[in-house]
Scaffold this active site. Structure first.
Site, PDB file in Angstrom:
ATOM      1  N   PHE A 198       0.848  -1.186   0.000  1.00  0.00           N
ATOM      2  CA  PHE A 198       0.000   0.000   0.000  1.00  0.00           C
ATOM      3  C   PHE A 198       0.884   1.237   0.000  1.00  0.00           C
ATOM      4  CE2 PHE A 198      -2.542   3.449   1.736  1.00  0.00           C
ATOM      5  CZ  PHE A 198      -3.661   3.360   0.924  1.00  0.00           C
TER       6      PHE A 198
ATOM      7  N   ASP B 211       9.172   2.701   1.560  1.00  0.00           N
ATOM      8  CA  ASP B 211       7.965   3.368   2.055  1.00  0.00           C
ATOM      9  C   ASP B 211       7.902   3.105   3.558  1.00  0.00           C
ATOM     10  OD1 ASP B 211       5.465   4.114   2.918  1.00  0.00           O
ATOM     11  OD2 ASP B 211       4.428   3.405   1.114  1.00  0.00           O
TER      12      ASP B 211
ATOM     13  N   LYS C  80       2.288   9.593   8.362  1.00  0.00           N
ATOM     14  CA  LYS C  80       1.594   9.066   9.550  1.00  0.00           C
ATOM     15  C   LYS C  80       2.142   9.579  10.889  1.00  0.00           C
ATOM     16  CE  LYS C  80      -1.078   5.362   7.719  1.00  0.00           C
ATOM     17  NZ  LYS C  80      -0.758   4.758   6.429  1.00  0.00           N
TER      18      LYS C  80
HETATM   19  C1  LIG Z   1      -0.980   5.086   5.010  1.00  0.00           C
HETATM   20  C2  LIG Z   1       0.080   4.720   4.069  1.00  0.00           C
HETATM   21  C3  LIG Z   1       0.304   5.459   2.887  1.00  0.00           C
HETATM   22  C4  LIG Z   1      -0.598   6.585   2.459  1.00  0.00           C
HETATM   23  O1  LIG Z   1      -0.538   7.656   3.327  1.00  0.00           O
HETATM   24  P1  LIG Z   1      -1.617   8.852   3.190  1.00  0.00           P
HETATM   25  O2  LIG Z   1      -1.155   9.829   4.212  1.00  0.00           O
HETATM   26  O3  LIG Z   1      -2.954   8.254   3.475  1.00  0.00           O
HETATM   27  O4  LIG Z   1      -1.536   9.362   1.815  1.00  0.00           O
HETATM   28  C5  LIG Z   1       1.362   5.089   2.087  1.00  0.00           C
HETATM   29  N1  LIG Z   1       2.154   4.063   2.410  1.00  0.00           N
HETATM   30  C6  LIG Z   1       1.985   3.340   3.528  1.00  0.00           C
HETATM   31  C7  LIG Z   1       2.923   2.225   3.843  1.00  0.00           C
HETATM   32  C8  LIG Z   1       0.930   3.629   4.389  1.00  0.00           C
HETATM   33  O5  LIG Z   1       0.737   2.887   5.478  1.00  0.00           O
END
Ligand SMILES: *Cc1c(COP(=O)(O)O)cnc(C)c1O
Length: 402
Positions: free
Chosen positions: A140, A224, A253
């Protein structure tokens, strides 16, 4: 029933764009790991707004910092420097071993920046055929067109088209990566622990293998760390449990403790990839969000919360594996790192049907994938709060198991 919740829910039904499906809880305030709704009902929050509220709700130091900063200056744009942002860049690079920081407002935007960085890096070198990306199934990376193209769940991309040139392979499958890693690949993007995909830690040696393969074949390694960064795994950043260093990484986050902020950190070698005019963000790195992030970093340090995430995460892991052993007909087991953990249910049980019952029992949690009850508590959580949460989950699962 004309409670304040009921009144607000009626407006929400009518007025909010229905792309989400929230629980019927209207939050009014919080303190530490507790949330209270507009009618004064209390919940134990072990979700922390999906790994965001690292220092809990209404932490006095974060509150004081933001009140003070709002009274001083909130925004200046990237036409000027601001003190909070300069110092935040330094503090993040110091902790990560990276050299440069770019600021934006969310995880998707940070990944979008990495996407553009990688393509633009090879474009600037005249290597115009290196445009492809390798990403992983169930990954994700966010919801913008670039980020959703990297995301490894086809249903999130359905109907949107997307950006060309992304190949998804199985997470952990180094042979599949080798087969796809040809000289047209700009970068591999990977989460140290797949969060949304089901709380799946990278298999041992996987990140190291990706690092040596990308270095050998001239592609970039992008991490990420949106969910794994900022202490969640028991290290400042998830990759620090290994000996590797990425070419770039994304954060969001937990970084702002609830204040929207994202960041991309890069090596010095990549400092020329996005020269002035190629990328930017109006709000990115503003003094308000930067002050929030600096306060979060200093609270994590002062209260020993990064090491604490490991110790408390180990305790939570032990409680969850005990629960899984007690209910073998329903649970497959427990997995995760630090305070990013999941209780894995057996095939056939749908977490989204179970979460409302857990909320009725007073505990807020989220789903990861179809079958994982995900725990991402504030890093200030206490062991007794974790025990309270696991006890509520036990009580609810027991009624389902029968
Ligand atoms: C939540 C998340 C995102 C997206 O972040 P947003 O602030 O909602 O755009 C991207 N990568 C990872 C691993 C995430 O957990």
């Amino acid at each position: 029933m004309s409670t304040k919740s009921a009144e607000l829910l009626a407006i929400a039904q009518k007025r909010l764009y229905p792309n989400y499906k929230p629980a019927p809880i209207v939050v009014a305030r919080g303190k530490g790991c507790e949330l209270f709704d507009v009618d004064g009902r209390r919940w134990l929050d072990l979700a922390a707004g999906v790994a965001v509220c690292a220092v809990g709700h209404a932490h006095p130091k974060l509150v004081a910092t933001l009140a003070e900063q709002a009274g001083r200056v909130m925004h200046v744009s990237n036409y000027f420097y601001n003190e909070e942002n300069v110092l935040l860049a330094d503090e993040l690079c110091e902790r990560s071993g990276m050299a440069r920081a770019f600021f934006c407002n969310s995880g998707a935007e940070a990944n979008e920046a990495m996407f553009k960085l990688a393509r633009r890096h090879f474009f600037a070198k005249g290597d115009t055929k290196r445009t492809r990306f390798i990403a992983f199934h169930n990954a994700f990376h966010g919801r913008t067109m670039g980020a959703v193209s990297l995301t490894g769940t086809p249903k999130y991309r359905e109907g949107f088209g997307g950006v060309e040139g992304v190949t998804h392979v199985a997470y952990g499958d180094i042979e599949a990566v080798k087969a796809e890693l040809r000289d047209d690949v700009a970068a591999i993007i990977v989460e140290p622990v797949q969060g949304e995909g089901g709380v799946l830690p990278a298999p041992s040696g996987f990140l190291e293998a990706l690092r040596s393969l990308t270095s050998e074949r001239g592609a970039l390694l992008l991490l990420d760390e949106v969910q794994t960064g900022i202490g969640r795994t028991g290290h400042w950043f998830g990759f620090q449990s290994t000996s590797i260093r990425p070419d770039a990484m994304s954060l969001a986050k937990g970084l702002g403790g609830g204040c929207p902020i994202g960041a991309m950190l890069t090596t010095e070698e990549l400092a020329g990839a996005l020269p002035p005019g190629t990328h930017g963000s109006t709000f990115g790195g503003n003094p308000f969000a930067s002050a929030a992030a600096r306060a979060v970093l200093s609270i994590l340090e002062e209260e020993g919360l990064v090491a604490g995430a490991k110790a408390k995460g180990d305790r939570l892991g032990a409680m969850l594996s005990e629960l899984a052993r007690e209910l073998p007909e329903m649970c497959e087991g427990e997995r995760g790192v630090g305070l990013l953990r999941g209780l894995v249910l057996k095939q056939g049980f749908v977490v989204r049907d179970i979460l409302p019952k857990i909320a009725d029992a007073g505990v807020l949690l989220t789903a990861a994938g179809e079958r994982v009850i995900r725990f991402t508590p504030p890093l200030v959580v206490t062991e007794s709060e974790l025990a309270e949460g696991v006890a509520a989950v036990r009580k609810v699962l027991t009624t389902f198991a029968r």
